[in-house]
Design a protein around this motif. Structure first.
Motif, short mmCIF file in Angstrom:
data_model
loop_
_atom_site.label_atom_id
_atom_site.label_comp_id
_atom_site.label_asym_id
_atom_site.label_seq_id
_atom_site.Cartn_x
_atom_site.Cartn_y
_atom_site.Cartn_z
N PHE A 179 13.96 21.24 -24.27
CA PHE A 179 12.68 21.50 -23.46
C PHE A 179 11.75 22.25 -24.10
N GLN A 180 10.79 22.23 -23.59
CA GLN A 180 9.42 23.19 -24.28
C GLN A 180 8.69 23.77 -23.14
N SER A 181 8.23 25.00 -23.50
CA SER A 181 7.26 25.82 -22.68
C SER A 181 5.88 24.98 -22.18
N LYS A 182 5.56 25.30 -20.76
CA LYS A 182 4.52 24.65 -20.50
C LYS A 182 3.08 25.51 -21.16
N ASN A 183 3.39 26.70 -21.28
CA ASN A 183 2.23 27.52 -22.06
C ASN A 183 2.27 27.56 -23.57
N GLU A 184 1.23 27.51 -23.93
CA GLU A 184 1.08 27.77 -25.58
C GLU A 184 0.62 29.47 -25.81
N TYR A 185 1.24 29.87 -26.83
CA TYR A 185 1.06 31.31 -26.91
C TYR A 185 0.39 31.63 -28.36
N LEU A 186 -0.48 32.93 -28.22
CA LEU A 186 -1.03 33.30 -29.52
C LEU A 186 -0.73 34.63 -29.65
N PHE A 187 0.38 35.03 -30.18
CA PHE A 187 0.98 36.45 -30.26
C PHE A 187 1.46 36.93 -29.02
N GLY A 188 2.65 37.83 -29.10
CA GLY A 188 3.49 38.40 -28.03
C GLY A 188 4.95 38.84 -28.42
N LYS A 189 5.37 39.44 -27.47
CA LYS A 189 6.77 39.71 -27.52
C LYS A 189 7.62 38.69 -26.42
N ILE A 190 8.50 38.04 -26.93
CA ILE A 190 9.17 36.94 -26.06
C ILE A 190 10.67 37.02 -26.28
N ASP A 191 11.26 37.13 -25.17
CA ASP A 191 12.66 37.37 -24.95
C ASP A 191 13.22 35.98 -24.47
N MET A 192 14.57 35.73 -25.00
CA MET A 192 15.22 34.64 -24.11
C MET A 192 16.87 35.15 -24.32
N GLN A 193 17.39 35.18 -23.47
CA GLN A 193 19.03 35.21 -23.54
C GLN A 193 19.70 33.96 -23.54
N LEU A 194 20.57 33.76 -24.48
CA LEU A 194 21.33 32.35 -24.68
C LEU A 194 22.79 32.92 -24.95
N LYS A 195 23.56 31.93 -24.15
CA LYS A 195 25.14 31.96 -24.45
C LYS A 195 25.20 30.46 -25.18
N LEU A 196 25.92 30.45 -26.23
CA LEU A 196 25.95 29.44 -27.15
C LEU A 196 27.23 28.70 -26.95
N VAL A 197 27.35 27.23 -27.27
CA VAL A 197 28.42 26.26 -27.18
C VAL A 197 29.64 27.08 -27.89
N PRO A 198 30.62 27.11 -26.84
CA PRO A 198 32.00 27.65 -27.09
C PRO A 198 32.95 26.93 -27.81
N GLY A 199 34.01 27.45 -28.32
CA GLY A 199 35.00 26.77 -28.92
C GLY A 199 34.70 26.27 -30.32
N ASN A 200 35.45 24.96 -30.43
CA ASN A 200 34.76 24.12 -31.69
C ASN A 200 33.49 23.37 -31.71
N SER A 201 32.50 24.29 -32.20
CA SER A 201 31.04 23.65 -32.13
C SER A 201 30.68 23.08 -33.21
N ALA A 202 31.51 22.96 -34.48
CA ALA A 202 30.97 22.47 -35.64
C ALA A 202 30.23 21.30 -35.49
N GLY A 203 29.20 21.24 -36.34
CA GLY A 203 28.32 19.98 -36.27
C GLY A 203 27.08 20.04 -35.41
N THR A 204 27.21 20.99 -34.18
CA THR A 204 26.09 21.46 -33.48
C THR A 204 25.08 22.23 -33.98
N VAL A 205 23.80 21.97 -33.47
CA VAL A 205 22.78 23.16 -33.72
C VAL A 205 22.09 23.23 -32.36
N THR A 206 22.14 24.65 -32.09
CA THR A 206 21.28 25.06 -30.93
C THR A 206 19.95 25.72 -31.41
N ALA A 207 18.83 25.03 -31.35
CA ALA A 207 17.77 25.33 -32.03
C ALA A 207 16.66 26.23 -30.88
N TYR A 208 16.25 27.36 -31.11
CA TYR A 208 15.36 27.72 -30.52
C TYR A 208 14.09 28.46 -31.15
#
Length: 285
Positions: A62-91
């Motif tokens: 996914f991607q944001s609707k807005n573009e930003y030029l400077f700021g403080k941005i938070d996101m809460q993530l819960k990552l892939v559990p168990g055997n997640s070898a080979g996967t990448v969660t990119a933010y």
């Protein structure tokens, strides 16, 4: 041993949203577009939660609707559990084009019971190769954790649950490029990178564990929205605590402590990779 925080660091990290035109808080339906993966990406609970999944056929993003030029941005993530070898969660945050700027969080999967690797990188004018990697000091698959980018004209600061882990300072006076002119969107994806993600590609993705799922909530952007060539921070930015923020000595001490105890790779110490000398920011900083 878990990272510690003093009251002064907490005050630095927790900034309430002020002016309505430069602060947005968390409905995924309003703030983001699903860009690929079809039904593998889902927005749930009336926009409060977003989930990405990966199976053998495809990942999602996914991607944001807005573009930003400077700021403080938070996101809460819960990552892939168990055997997640080979996967990448990119933010990550990125502008467009061959001379793009980019600020990366990437979470590299692991065999069950082994710690996740947090991979960070910064691109300026299309040039990256500024990787730092950390072991997380908690299991990021059990609960949601907050990953924050504070980006102002002075610095880029990465924090995890309010603990600063990395800073990239504006060193333009020393001839080092700094992201400050190109607005960025926020992107995230869950994808298969078994050729390099886990132990350099030695551990492959176990597709019997699919679908792999990562979850998102509580997105908050106290930031300057870019629209039609104009920033919403054109006025009133002096009221934003993050705008002119520098690290104080306590925060710098916290970063040194995290890097001593949890950093597993730093491009500024990889002499084999840079036989002609380290990038200039390594010595200036």
């Amino acid at each position: 041993m878990a990272p510690y925080m003093s009251f002064s660091v907490a005050v630095f990290i927790i900034v309430s949203c002020g002016l309505m035109d430069i602060c947005s808080a968390g409905n995924f339906n309003q703030e983001f577009d699903i860009t690929w993966g079809g039904s593998r990406a889902q927005i749930l609970n009336n926009g409060e939660v977003l989930k990405l999944s990966l199976d053998r056929a495809s990942g999602s993003g996914f991607q944001s609707k807005n573009e930003y030029l400077f700021g403080k941005i938070d996101m809460q993530l819960k990552l892939v559990p168990g055997n997640s070898a080979g996967t990448v969660t990119a933010y990550y945050f990125s502008s467009q084009g061959p001379t793009h700027d980019e600020i990366d969080f990437e979470f590299l999967g692991n065999l069950s019971g082994q710690p996740y690797t947090l991979h960070t990188n910064i691109f300026t004018q299309g040039k990256g190769s500024r990787e730092q990697q950390f072991r997380l000091w908690f299991d990021p698959t059990i609960n949601f954790h907050t990953y924050t980018i504070l980006w102002n004209p002075r610095q880029i600061l990465y924090t995890v649950d309010g603990t600063p882990i990395r800073v990239f300072k504006n060193l333009e006076s020393s001839g080092i490029a700094f992201p400050k002119n190109q607005p960025m969107r926020i992107y995230s994806s869950l994808w298969d990178a078994e050729d390099w993600a886990t132990r350099g590609g030695l551990i492959k993705t176990d597709w019997s564990q699919a679908p792999f799922v990562a979850s998102y909530q509580n997105f908050v952007a106290d930031a300057c929205i870019w629209s039609s060539g104009t920033s919403s921070c054109a006025s009133g930015v002096a009221n934003k605590a993050w705008w002119g923020q520098d690290l104080d000595s306590t925060s710098e001490e916290r970063i040194r402590w995290v890097q001593k105890n949890y950093m597993i790779y730093n491009y500024c110490t990889d002499a084999k990779r840079f036989p002609q000398g380290f990038p200039p920011e390594c010595s200036v900083a």
